[in-house]
Design a protein around this motif. Structure first.
Motif, short mmCIF file in Angstrom:
data_model
loop_
_atom_site.label_atom_id
_atom_site.label_comp_id
_atom_site.label_asym_id
_atom_site.label_seq_id
_atom_site.Cartn_x
_atom_site.Cartn_y
_atom_site.Cartn_z
N GLY A 205 -7.38 5.67 11.34
CA GLY A 205 -6.70 6.44 12.37
C GLY A 205 -5.56 7.26 11.81
O GLY A 205 -5.35 7.31 10.59
N ALA A 206 -4.81 7.90 12.69
CA ALA A 206 -3.63 8.66 12.27
C ALA A 206 -2.56 7.68 11.80
O ALA A 206 -2.43 6.57 12.33
CB ALA A 206 -3.11 9.50 13.42
N ASP A 207 -1.77 8.09 10.81
CA ASP A 207 -0.76 7.21 10.25
C ASP A 207 0.21 6.68 11.31
O ASP A 207 0.56 5.50 11.31
CB ASP A 207 0.03 7.94 9.15
CG ASP A 207 -0.85 8.26 7.94
OD1 ASP A 207 -1.88 7.59 7.78
OD2 ASP A 207 -0.50 9.18 7.18
N VAL A 208 0.64 7.56 12.22
CA VAL A 208 1.61 7.14 13.24
C VAL A 208 0.99 6.09 14.17
O VAL A 208 1.68 5.15 14.61
CB VAL A 208 2.12 8.34 14.06
CG1 VAL A 208 2.98 9.23 13.20
CG2 VAL A 208 0.97 9.12 14.69
N ASP A 209 -0.29 6.22 14.46
CA ASP A 209 -0.96 5.26 15.34
C ASP A 209 -1.17 3.92 14.63
O ASP A 209 -1.03 2.86 15.24
CB ASP A 209 -2.30 5.82 15.82
CG ASP A 209 -2.14 7.02 16.73
OD1 ASP A 209 -1.11 7.09 17.42
OD2 ASP A 209 -3.03 7.89 16.75
N ILE A 210 -1.53 3.99 13.35
CA ILE A 210 -1.70 2.76 12.59
C ILE A 210 -0.38 2.00 12.50
O ILE A 210 -0.33 0.78 12.67
CB ILE A 210 -2.25 3.06 11.17
CG1 ILE A 210 -3.69 3.57 11.26
CG2 ILE A 210 -2.18 1.81 10.29
CD1 ILE A 210 -4.26 4.03 9.94
N ASP A 211 0.71 2.71 12.22
CA ASP A 211 2.03 2.07 12.15
C ASP A 211 2.38 1.39 13.48
O ASP A 211 2.89 0.27 13.51
CB ASP A 211 3.09 3.11 11.80
CG ASP A 211 3.00 3.61 10.38
OD1 ASP A 211 2.33 2.92 9.58
OD2 ASP A 211 3.57 4.65 10.06
N ARG A 212 2.10 2.06 14.59
CA ARG A 212 2.39 1.52 15.92
C ARG A 212 1.54 0.27 16.18
O ARG A 212 2.03 -0.73 16.72
CB ARG A 212 2.11 2.60 16.97
CG ARG A 212 2.59 2.28 18.36
CD ARG A 212 2.72 3.58 19.18
NE ARG A 212 1.49 4.37 19.13
CZ ARG A 212 0.51 4.27 20.04
NH1 ARG A 212 0.64 3.43 21.05
NH2 ARG A 212 -0.57 5.02 19.94
N PHE A 213 0.28 0.33 15.77
CA PHE A 213 -0.63 -0.80 15.94
C PHE A 213 -0.13 -2.01 15.14
O PHE A 213 -0.10 -3.14 15.66
CB PHE A 213 -2.03 -0.39 15.50
CG PHE A 213 -3.01 -1.52 15.43
CD1 PHE A 213 -3.41 -2.19 16.58
CD2 PHE A 213 -3.53 -1.93 14.22
CE1 PHE A 213 -4.31 -3.24 16.53
CE2 PHE A 213 -4.43 -2.99 14.16
CZ PHE A 213 -4.82 -3.64 15.31
N VAL A 214 0.26 -1.79 13.90
CA VAL A 214 0.74 -2.89 13.05
C VAL A 214 2.01 -3.50 13.63
O VAL A 214 2.17 -4.73 13.70
CB VAL A 214 0.98 -2.39 11.61
CG1 VAL A 214 1.70 -3.48 10.78
CG2 VAL A 214 -0.33 -2.00 10.96
N GLN A 215 2.93 -2.67 14.07
CA GLN A 215 4.21 -3.16 14.60
C GLN A 215 4.06 -3.91 15.92
O GLN A 215 4.73 -4.92 16.14
CB GLN A 215 5.17 -1.99 14.78
CG GLN A 215 5.63 -1.36 13.48
CD GLN A 215 6.40 -0.07 13.69
OE1 GLN A 215 6.82 0.24 14.79
NE2 GLN A 215 6.57 0.70 12.61
N LYS A 216 3.19 -3.43 16.78
CA LYS A 216 3.06 -4.02 18.11
C LYS A 216 2.09 -5.20 18.18
O LYS A 216 2.31 -6.15 18.93
CB LYS A 216 2.57 -2.96 19.10
CG LYS A 216 3.54 -1.81 19.33
CD LYS A 216 4.72 -2.24 20.17
CE LYS A 216 5.61 -1.04 20.51
NZ LYS A 216 6.77 -1.44 21.33
N VAL A 217 1.04 -5.14 17.39
CA VAL A 217 -0.05 -6.12 17.53
C VAL A 217 -0.10 -7.13 16.39
O VAL A 217 -0.30 -8.32 16.63
CB VAL A 217 -1.41 -5.40 17.66
CG1 VAL A 217 -2.54 -6.41 17.78
CG2 VAL A 217 -1.37 -4.48 18.87
N ILE A 218 0.09 -6.63 15.18
CA ILE A 218 -0.08 -7.50 14.02
C ILE A 218 1.21 -8.24 13.69
O ILE A 218 1.21 -9.43 13.47
CB ILE A 218 -0.54 -6.70 12.80
CG1 ILE A 218 -1.84 -5.95 13.11
CG2 ILE A 218 -0.72 -7.60 11.59
CD1 ILE A 218 -3.02 -6.84 13.44
#
Length: 218
Positions: A205-218
């Motif tokens: 995905g887009a870098d900004v979306d991946i960062d958000r996913f990692v911070q919120k979910v992982i």
């Protein structure tokens, strides 16, 4: 039938490509203007040649244009890199991968038809930084200036939930395109597949979306 490659430029980057391709069983023609480097690779590559690839006649005489994939790994001489790429393209080489020194160099390479452009030093720096910033991010590969594919270790937060329950694509704009669980690899997992603790998720995905996913979910 063995795959055949040409690697032009035998610095640290080009040299490592030659060694790995040979290790993988490919036939490799290694080319450099430095005779000492050619001597070093004479016993490694299938064929090692001292040559200046900015001359079309040289490329034709070596039959380089007959190879399916040519890697231009010329070091700091941007002009030589561009000229070599241009000649290869004009001669119809099917696949050309070129090492870029900077963003301007990349723009020129893409304009003249390079199929793949790599920034080995920059990409490695980005990968190391991302790995250090998150214990969950196991590996990182930049696909473009704004999109990447990463390997992420699943946490207890999402364990036990199916992909459809998590609705990751709608919520975060990223896609899980693969799951590794022990020795098992699930490509394009089904929406009903449930994630387990320790699963390795292949996320794109887009870098900004991946960062958000990692911070919120992982």
């Amino acid at each position: 039938m063995k795959k055949e490659f040409v690697v032009i430029g035998l610095g640290r980057f080009g040299g490592s490509i030659v060694r790995e391709l040979v290790k993988q069983g490919a036939n490799v023609m290694a080319i450099d203007t430095d005779s000492e480097r050619i001597d070093e690779f004479a016993q490694i590559a299938t064929q090692a040649v001292v040559a200046d690839t900015t001359e079309e006649s040289v490329i034709k005489s070596l039959g380089i244009w007959n190879f399916e994939h040519v890697i231009v790994a010329i070091g700091e001489n941007i002009q030589a890199s561009i000229l070599t790429t241009l000649i290869l393209k004009e001669l119809g080489v099917p696949q050309i991968t070129v090492k870029a020194q900077n963003d301007y160099h990349e723009k020129v390479l893409r304009k003249i038809g390079a199929d793949y452009v790599v920034h080995p030093e920059r990409d490695m720096g980005i990968r190391i930084a991302n790995n250090m910033m998150s214990n969950s991010v196991l590996d990182y590969l930049e696909l473009s200036g704004e999109h990447s594919i990463v390997e992420i270790k699943a946490s207890e937060k999402i364990a036990g939930h199916s992909l459809i329950e998590l609705d990751i694509r709608a919520k975060y704009g990223v896609n899980i395109v693969g799951i590794t669980r022990g020795d098992e690899i699930m490509v394009s997992p089904a929406a009903t597949d449930r994630i387990e603790v320790g699963d390795i998720l292949l996320v794109i995905g887009a870098d900004v979306d991946i960062d958000r996913f990692v911070q919120k979910v992982i």
